[in-house]
Design a protein around this motif. Structure first.
Motif, PDB file in Angstrom:
ATOM      1  N   LEU A 116      -5.682  -3.326  -3.569  1.00 45.43           N
ATOM      2  CA  LEU A 116      -5.930  -2.014  -2.962  1.00 45.43           C
ATOM      3  C   LEU A 116      -4.584  -1.381  -2.627  1.00 45.43           C
ATOM      4  O   LEU A 116      -4.114  -1.430  -1.499  1.00 45.43           O
ATOM      5  CB  LEU A 116      -6.789  -2.162  -1.704  1.00 45.43           C
ATOM      6  CG  LEU A 116      -8.138  -2.849  -1.888  1.00 45.43           C
ATOM      7  CD1 LEU A 116      -8.904  -2.884  -0.573  1.00 45.43           C
ATOM      8  CD2 LEU A 116      -8.958  -2.140  -2.960  1.00 45.43           C
ATOM      9  N   ARG A 117      -3.963  -0.788  -3.634  1.00 45.36           N
ATOM     10  CA  ARG A 117      -2.591  -0.311  -3.482  1.00 45.36           C
ATOM     11  C   ARG A 117      -2.497   1.167  -3.101  1.00 45.36           C
ATOM     12  O   ARG A 117      -1.466   1.613  -2.618  1.00 45.36           O
ATOM     13  CB  ARG A 117      -1.814  -0.536  -4.788  1.00 45.36           C
ATOM     14  CG  ARG A 117      -1.731  -1.986  -5.227  1.00 45.36           C
ATOM     15  CD  ARG A 117      -0.811  -2.770  -4.317  1.00 45.36           C
ATOM     16  NE  ARG A 117      -0.560  -4.107  -4.824  1.00 45.36           N
ATOM     17  CZ  ARG A 117      -1.059  -5.221  -4.314  1.00 45.36           C
ATOM     18  NH1 ARG A 117      -1.840  -5.145  -3.248  1.00 45.36           N
ATOM     19  NH2 ARG A 117      -0.784  -6.386  -4.825  1.00 45.36           N
ATOM     20  N   ASP A 121       0.273   0.117 -10.008  1.00 49.73           N
ATOM     21  CA  ASP A 121       1.156  -0.853 -10.670  1.00 49.73           C
ATOM     22  C   ASP A 121       2.596  -0.736 -10.208  1.00 49.73           C
ATOM     23  O   ASP A 121       3.379  -1.683 -10.342  1.00 49.73           O
ATOM     24  CB  ASP A 121       1.082  -0.682 -12.189  1.00 49.73           C
ATOM     25  CG  ASP A 121      -0.251  -1.117 -12.763  1.00 49.73           C
ATOM     26  OD1 ASP A 121      -0.991  -1.838 -12.061  1.00 49.73           O
ATOM     27  OD2 ASP A 121      -0.563  -0.738 -13.917  1.00 49.73           O
ATOM     28  N   ASN A 122       2.967   0.430  -9.693  1.00 48.21           N
ATOM     29  CA  ASN A 122       4.351   0.658  -9.252  1.00 48.21           C
ATOM     30  C   ASN A 122       4.524   0.559  -7.742  1.00 48.21           C
ATOM     31  O   ASN A 122       5.646   0.660  -7.242  1.00 48.21           O
ATOM     32  CB  ASN A 122       4.822   2.033  -9.706  1.00 48.21           C
ATOM     33  CG  ASN A 122       4.827   2.172 -11.219  1.00 48.21           C
ATOM     34  OD1 ASN A 122       5.050   1.201 -11.928  1.00 48.21           O
ATOM     35  ND2 ASN A 122       4.569   3.375 -11.712  1.00 48.21           N
ATOM     36  N   CYS A 123       3.428   0.372  -7.020  1.00 48.52           N
ATOM     37  CA  CYS A 123       3.498   0.370  -5.562  1.00 48.52           C
ATOM     38  C   CYS A 123       4.119  -0.924  -5.051  1.00 48.52           C
ATOM     39  O   CYS A 123       3.611  -2.017  -5.316  1.00 48.52           O
ATOM     40  CB  CYS A 123       2.094   0.530  -4.977  1.00 48.52           C
ATOM     41  SG  CYS A 123       2.068   0.490  -3.173  1.00 48.52           S
ATOM     42  N   PHE A 162       0.861  -1.196   0.000  1.00 49.67           N
ATOM     43  CA  PHE A 162       0.000   0.000   0.000  1.00 49.67           C
ATOM     44  C   PHE A 162       0.886   1.231   0.000  1.00 49.67           C
ATOM     45  O   PHE A 162       1.856   1.324   0.764  1.00 49.67           O
ATOM     46  CB  PHE A 162      -0.927   0.041   1.222  1.00 49.67           C
ATOM     47  CG  PHE A 162      -1.907   1.169   1.165  1.00 49.67           C
ATOM     48  CD1 PHE A 162      -3.042   1.074   0.375  1.00 49.67           C
ATOM     49  CD2 PHE A 162      -1.692   2.343   1.885  1.00 49.67           C
ATOM     50  CE1 PHE A 162      -3.952   2.121   0.298  1.00 49.67           C
ATOM     51  CE2 PHE A 162      -2.590   3.392   1.811  1.00 49.67           C
ATOM     52  CZ  PHE A 162      -3.728   3.288   1.009  1.00 49.67           C
ATOM     53  N   CYS A 163       0.552   2.190  -0.877  1.00 49.39           N
ATOM     54  CA  CYS A 163       1.320   3.426  -0.994  1.00 49.39           C
ATOM     55  C   CYS A 163       0.431   4.611  -0.654  1.00 49.39           C
ATOM     56  O   CYS A 163      -0.438   4.999  -1.451  1.00 49.39           O
ATOM     57  CB  CYS A 163       1.889   3.568  -2.407  1.00 49.39           C
ATOM     58  SG  CYS A 163       3.169   2.338  -2.798  1.00 49.39           S
ATOM     59  N   ALA A 164       0.643   5.178   0.512  1.00 43.70           N
ATOM     60  CA  ALA A 164      -0.160   6.320   0.949  1.00 43.70           C
ATOM     61  C   ALA A 164       0.220   7.599   0.217  1.00 43.70           C
ATOM     62  O   ALA A 164      -0.508   8.591   0.283  1.00 43.70           O
ATOM     63  CB  ALA A 164       0.014   6.517   2.458  1.00 43.70           C
ATOM     64  N   ASP A 165       1.355   7.594  -0.495  1.00 41.71           N
ATOM     65  CA  ASP A 165       1.829   8.814  -1.162  1.00 41.71           C
ATOM     66  C   ASP A 165       1.274   8.973  -2.569  1.00 41.71           C
ATOM     67  O   ASP A 165       1.685   9.875  -3.303  1.00 41.71           O
ATOM     68  CB  ASP A 165       3.358   8.831  -1.205  1.00 41.71           C
ATOM     69  CG  ASP A 165       3.936   7.643  -1.968  1.00 41.71           C
ATOM     70  OD1 ASP A 165       3.142   6.811  -2.478  1.00 41.71           O
ATOM     71  OD2 ASP A 165       5.168   7.530  -2.057  1.00 41.71           O
ATOM     72  N   GLY A 166       0.361   8.084  -2.967  1.00 39.26           N
ATOM     73  CA  GLY A 166      -0.249   8.228  -4.286  1.00 39.26           C
ATOM     74  C   GLY A 166       0.520   7.561  -5.403  1.00 39.26           C
ATOM     75  O   GLY A 166       0.185   7.737  -6.584  1.00 39.26           O
ATOM     76  N   THR A 167       1.556   6.805  -5.091  1.00 39.73           N
ATOM     77  CA  THR A 167       2.276   6.057  -6.122  1.00 39.73           C
ATOM     78  C   THR A 167       1.277   5.227  -6.931  1.00 39.73           C
ATOM     79  O   THR A 167       0.394   4.599  -6.356  1.00 39.73           O
ATOM     80  CB  THR A 167       3.312   5.119  -5.484  1.00 39.73           C
ATOM     81  OG1 THR A 167       4.264   5.907  -4.764  1.00 39.73           O
ATOM     82  CG2 THR A 167       4.032   4.293  -6.534  1.00 39.73           C
TER      83      THR A 167
END
Length: 615
Positions: free
Chosen positions: A349-350, A50-52, A42-47
């Motif tokens: 849910l990334r 597909d790249n998270c 999970f990427c909270a920074d908006g990545t």
């Protein structure tokens, strides 16, 4: 632990059943309980999703809110979620706390801990058991002993961290030597042996409080396509399906009690003899319906014919065997209509955008089912069917889930079973070619050829520690220098080649998130070509030729006529020793055999064809 004992321990059951039944949107609550989410990254920074690749090791607030908002029933953990025993226990407590705070039932916390290469708990904290085919190799002499002992140990380790579902055992009958995804994950090519060992495994897990999920129904044993990357088809007749593929499932269901698995996992595989109906895929093509989406198979066969009363869980819906043919929302509707109780990994849910898409998808599912109650639509379940399915999940949770301790744990003692792991490795070692009393004198110098540098080091250290002289090791993961290989063979008295065939599957790596790494694997044909060359050179030089199948034994068919000794270990994993170097039980066992300290008592669980001439 008996079912009655488990019920007695679950003091929250009555409370949560009342709370759950009082949910205003019963259909929405039922849908949520029927979902098992992947929280690998999970990427909270908006990545972009597909790249998270940020592992979830603590529960992010957005994911906690998803669980609460949608009444989610369970999650699956991967190796990336598990850094240490204490950390994963803390993560699981955070997950269960989030569910409890919303008045939800305890979550199903699942993992793939089959043993062998498919294992998610860190081997540094647990015990590196060889997998199912190794256990199958012990059956003739030890019957179900190792299936029971290993799965009892696995259950105790899962209990220590709060995991309550094991997606195991794989009960696929491996009758296809070219099977790229099952092979050593299968106990045997014999349906009877698979049935006996799998029932012992299920009983061991469930008597220790872990829900077992037999997989992959109706059977993944005769495929040459990995359902992670395509849609396999099994062309067996109905008679063969019943005698081979279905047999372990049918026997376990009929056995009842602890031998009947709490869950059965579906396969993304076409079985025309069971259901030859077609659906229209996203690209407009007519495609035979896979088992995961087949009402004839999941309801007609599994529920009505085989009388299975437990919970049906899908294999991961992000696998290409489903995701290449249907959108996530259509896949959910179809598999629920077919009769699946739990949809595993319906969509990743990334990041926040993915969560918004997930919210929209569930709203669509709710609307479609509600509309279907008024005007029946083919391929869409009714709310009554969803309620009945959710009730099966409720009953399973009541039988198995213990009350979760929310208080922070002190240092957690993970039980280890190093001696059992060593005994299994020794008992499963199988001689295919050569003298059962073969020994290699320490005065004979060896040169090694291994699949990669880590196994070069592990095997070299195991031999050197027993005072063998190892001149060098060629890693087939690197560019092989022919002159170096020739010089080592000429200088050695014996040449030992270790092989891993077939190459790693996505299931072993973890799943579809590893697709790029999987695509960039070492070229297997090039490795086998160097093996052919080395054996020809060693034969010309009159050297002792030793071949070790570190994975499936079928590769020995290519070389049996050109080696003095061929053994199978069914396991190739490398662990880090206390000295910080690669090592592992299997490499020690090979050295012990060459030294004559142990023999090879295992029996091949599969049939090998006559040897073929090297190209």
């Amino acid at each position: 632990m008996s079912k009655q004992t488990l019920l007695g321990m679950l003091g929250v059951v009555a409370m949560y059943c009342c709370t759950f039944s009082a949910v205003a949107n019963q259909l929405g609550a039922d849908i949520g309980q029927k979902l098992m989410l992947d929280i690998r990254y999970f990427c909270a920074d908006g990545t972009p999703a597909d790249n998270c690749r940020t592992p979830v090791t603590r529960l992010p607030e957005p994911l906690a809110k998803v669980i609460q908002r949608h009444n989610i029933g369970g999650v699956i953990l991967f190796a990336e979620n598990i850094q240490s025993v204490e950390q994963v226990r803390s993560l699981i407590e955070q997950l269960q706390t989030a569910a409890a705070a919303a008045g939800l039932p305890p979550l199903l916390i699942a993992v793939d801990q089959e043993g062998g290469r498919v294992a998610r708990l860190p081997v540094t904290a647990t015990s590196a058991f060889s997998g199912n085919m190794a256990i199958g190799a012990t059956y003739e002499k030890h019957q179900t002993h190792y299936a029971t002992a290993v799965n009892t140990a696995i259950a105790q380790q899962l209990n220590a961290v709060g995991i309550n579902v094991n997606f195991a055992p794989a009960v696929d009958v491996n009758v296809n030597p070219l099977n790229p995804v099952i092979n050593v994950r299968s106990y045997s090519e014999s349906p009877e042996v698979v049935a006996q060992l799998s029932q012992a495994a299920v009983s061991a897990l469930q008597s220790n409080g872990i829900i077992s999920a037999m997989k992959h129904f109706p059977g993944h044993g005769d495929t040459h396509v990995d359902s992670h990357t395509g849609l396999p088809v099994v062309e067996h007749s109905r008679d063969v399906v019943e005698r081979v593929d279905l047999y372990p499932f049918a026997m376990a269901i009929a056995a009842g009690d602890q031998a009947a698995p709490g869950m059965i996992m579906t396969a993304h595989i076409q079985y025309p003899a069971l259901d030859n109906s077609v659906f229209t895929s996203v690209n407009g093509e007519a495609t035979i319906v896979p088992a995961t989406l087949s009402r004839r198979i999941l309801t007609g066969l599994l529920r009505e014919e085989l009388k299975y009363q437990g919970v049906v869980v899908t294999d991961a819906l992000d696998m290409a065997g489903i995701s290449a043919y249907l959108t996530p929302k259509d896949a959910l509707l179809h598999t629920f209509y077919a009769g699946a109780d739990i949809a595993l990994m319906p969509m990743p849910l990334r990041n926040a955008n993915a969560i918004a898409e997930f919210d929209e998808m569930l709203a669509h599912i709710n609307s479609a089912i509600s509309a279907n109650d008024k005007s029946a639509v083919s391929g869409v379940p009714t709310s009554k069917q969803m309620r009945q399915s959710a009730q099966r999940i409720e009953r399973l949770k009541q039988c198995f889930l213990q009350q979760v301790s929310i208080a922070s744990s002190a240092t957690i003692e993970m039980p280890k079973f190093s001696r059992l792991a060593e005994q299994l490795a020794q008992a499963s070692l199988t001689l295919v070619v050569g003298d059962p009393q073969f020994t290699l004198a320490k005065r004979e110098a060896l040169m090694l050829i291994m699949p990669d540098e880590a196994r070069c080091q592990a095997q070299t250290d195991a031999l050197v520690s027993r005072e063998y002289q190892v001149l060098g090791c060629i890693s087939l993961a690197n560019q092989v220098v022919k002159s170096t290989l020739d010089d080592l063979i000429a200088s050695a008295d014996a040449v030992m080649i270790g092989d891993i065939s077939p190459s790693h599957s996505l299931a072993e790596m973890g799943g579809m998130d590893d697709l790029i790494v999987w695509q960039n694997r070492i070229d297997k044909n090039e490795q086998l070509a160097w093996t052919n060359y080395a054996l020809a050179a060693a034969t010309k030089e009159n050297k002792t030729r030793i071949f070790v199948a570190l994975r499936a034994p079928y590769v020995i068919e290519q070389f049996a006529e050109y080696v003095d000794l061929a053994i199978v270990t069914y396991d190739y994993r490398v662990l880090q020793t206390e000295a910080g170097r690669p090592g592992g039980i299997v490499f020690d066992v090979i050295a012990e055999f060459l030294q004559g300290d142990i023999r090879a008592p295992g029996t091949l669980p599969v049939t090998l064809a006559p040897a073929k001439s090297p190209e």
